[in-house]
Motif scaffolding. Structure first.
Motif, PDB file in Angstrom:
ATOM      1  N   ILE A 120       0.812  -1.218   0.000  1.00  0.00           N
ATOM      2  CA  ILE A 120       0.000   0.000   0.000  1.00  0.00           C
ATOM      3  C   ILE A 120       0.846   1.269   0.000  1.00  0.00           C
ATOM      4  O   ILE A 120       0.559   2.209  -0.740  1.00  0.00           O
ATOM      5  CB  ILE A 120      -0.974  -0.027   1.195  1.00  0.00           C
ATOM      6  N   ASP A 121       1.913   1.318   0.806  1.00  0.00           N
ATOM      7  CA  ASP A 121       2.731   2.526   0.893  1.00  0.00           C
ATOM      8  C   ASP A 121       3.346   2.915  -0.454  1.00  0.00           C
ATOM      9  O   ASP A 121       3.286   4.088  -0.823  1.00  0.00           O
ATOM     10  CB  ASP A 121       3.812   2.359   1.960  1.00  0.00           C
ATOM     11  N   PRO A 122       3.933   1.988  -1.224  1.00  0.00           N
ATOM     12  CA  PRO A 122       4.469   2.399  -2.533  1.00  0.00           C
ATOM     13  C   PRO A 122       3.404   2.916  -3.493  1.00  0.00           C
ATOM     14  O   PRO A 122       3.698   3.763  -4.344  1.00  0.00           O
ATOM     15  CB  PRO A 122       5.101   1.116  -3.081  1.00  0.00           C
ATOM     16  N   MET A 123       2.185   2.415  -3.378  1.00  0.00           N
ATOM     17  CA  MET A 123       1.121   2.888  -4.266  1.00  0.00           C
ATOM     18  C   MET A 123       0.650   4.284  -3.889  1.00  0.00           C
ATOM     19  O   MET A 123       0.255   5.065  -4.755  1.00  0.00           O
ATOM     20  CB  MET A 123      -0.055   1.921  -4.232  1.00  0.00           C
ATOM     21  N   LEU A 124       0.687   4.618  -2.616  1.00  0.00           N
ATOM     22  CA  LEU A 124       0.211   5.922  -2.161  1.00  0.00           C
ATOM     23  C   LEU A 124       1.279   7.009  -2.235  1.00  0.00           C
ATOM     24  O   LEU A 124       0.956   8.176  -2.421  1.00  0.00           O
ATOM     25  CB  LEU A 124      -0.299   5.813  -0.721  1.00  0.00           C
ATOM     26  N   HIS A 125       2.545   6.646  -2.071  1.00  0.00           N
ATOM     27  CA  HIS A 125       3.630   7.620  -1.999  1.00  0.00           C
ATOM     28  C   HIS A 125       4.664   7.345  -3.078  1.00  0.00           C
ATOM     29  O   HIS A 125       5.811   6.997  -2.787  1.00  0.00           O
ATOM     30  CB  HIS A 125       4.282   7.582  -0.614  1.00  0.00           C
ATOM     31  N   PRO A 148       8.871   3.153 -14.514  1.00  0.00           N
ATOM     32  CA  PRO A 148       7.713   2.325 -14.198  1.00  0.00           C
ATOM     33  C   PRO A 148       6.552   3.125 -13.623  1.00  0.00           C
ATOM     34  O   PRO A 148       5.435   2.628 -13.566  1.00  0.00           O
ATOM     35  CB  PRO A 148       8.260   1.324 -13.176  1.00  0.00           C
ATOM     36  N   PHE A 149       6.827   4.364 -13.205  1.00  0.00           N
ATOM     37  CA  PHE A 149       5.768   5.187 -12.633  1.00  0.00           C
ATOM     38  C   PHE A 149       5.045   6.003 -13.700  1.00  0.00           C
ATOM     39  O   PHE A 149       4.016   6.595 -13.435  1.00  0.00           O
ATOM     40  CB  PHE A 149       6.336   6.126 -11.567  1.00  0.00           C
ATOM     41  N   GLY A 150       5.583   6.054 -14.906  1.00  0.00           N
ATOM     42  CA  GLY A 150       4.947   6.799 -15.978  1.00  0.00           C
ATOM     43  C   GLY A 150       3.688   6.080 -16.455  1.00  0.00           C
ATOM     44  O   GLY A 150       3.695   4.889 -16.726  1.00  0.00           O
ATOM     45  N   ARG A 151       2.612   6.789 -16.554  1.00  0.00           N
ATOM     46  CA  ARG A 151       1.345   6.188 -16.993  1.00  0.00           C
ATOM     47  C   ARG A 151       1.033   6.655 -18.406  1.00  0.00           C
ATOM     48  O   ARG A 151       1.399   7.748 -18.820  1.00  0.00           O
ATOM     49  CB  ARG A 151       0.195   6.594 -16.061  1.00  0.00           C
TER      50      ARG A 151
END
Length: 69
Positions: free
Chosen positions: A29-34, A65-68
């Motif tokens: 959860i933490d990596p998805m939120l922050h 990997p964070f680019g959407r």
């Protein structure tokens, strides 16, 4: 051994679910939120690395990997 009945059973199950939630939070959860925190860590770890030089032949260079899309 006494069986758990009534509110004690509810507390027992809630405790198990809570412990699983506590164990999963920092991993999932933490990596998805922050994401900003993890972007900075990734930027620091990849500083000075020439991806073109270490990439195996004819493979696409790793992208953010964070680019959407």
């Amino acid at each position: 051994m006494a069986l758990l009945k009534g509110w004690r059973y509810g507390v027992f199950i809630s405790g198990i679910v809570g412990l699983i939630g506590l164990a999963i939070y920092p991993v999932v959860i933490d990596p998805m939120l922050h994401t900003d925190k993890y972007k900075e860590v990734q930027k620091h770890n990849r500083a000075g690395v020439n991806q073109e030089a270490i990439q195996p032949g004819n493979m696409k260079v790793w992208s953010d990997p964070f680019g959407r899309k």
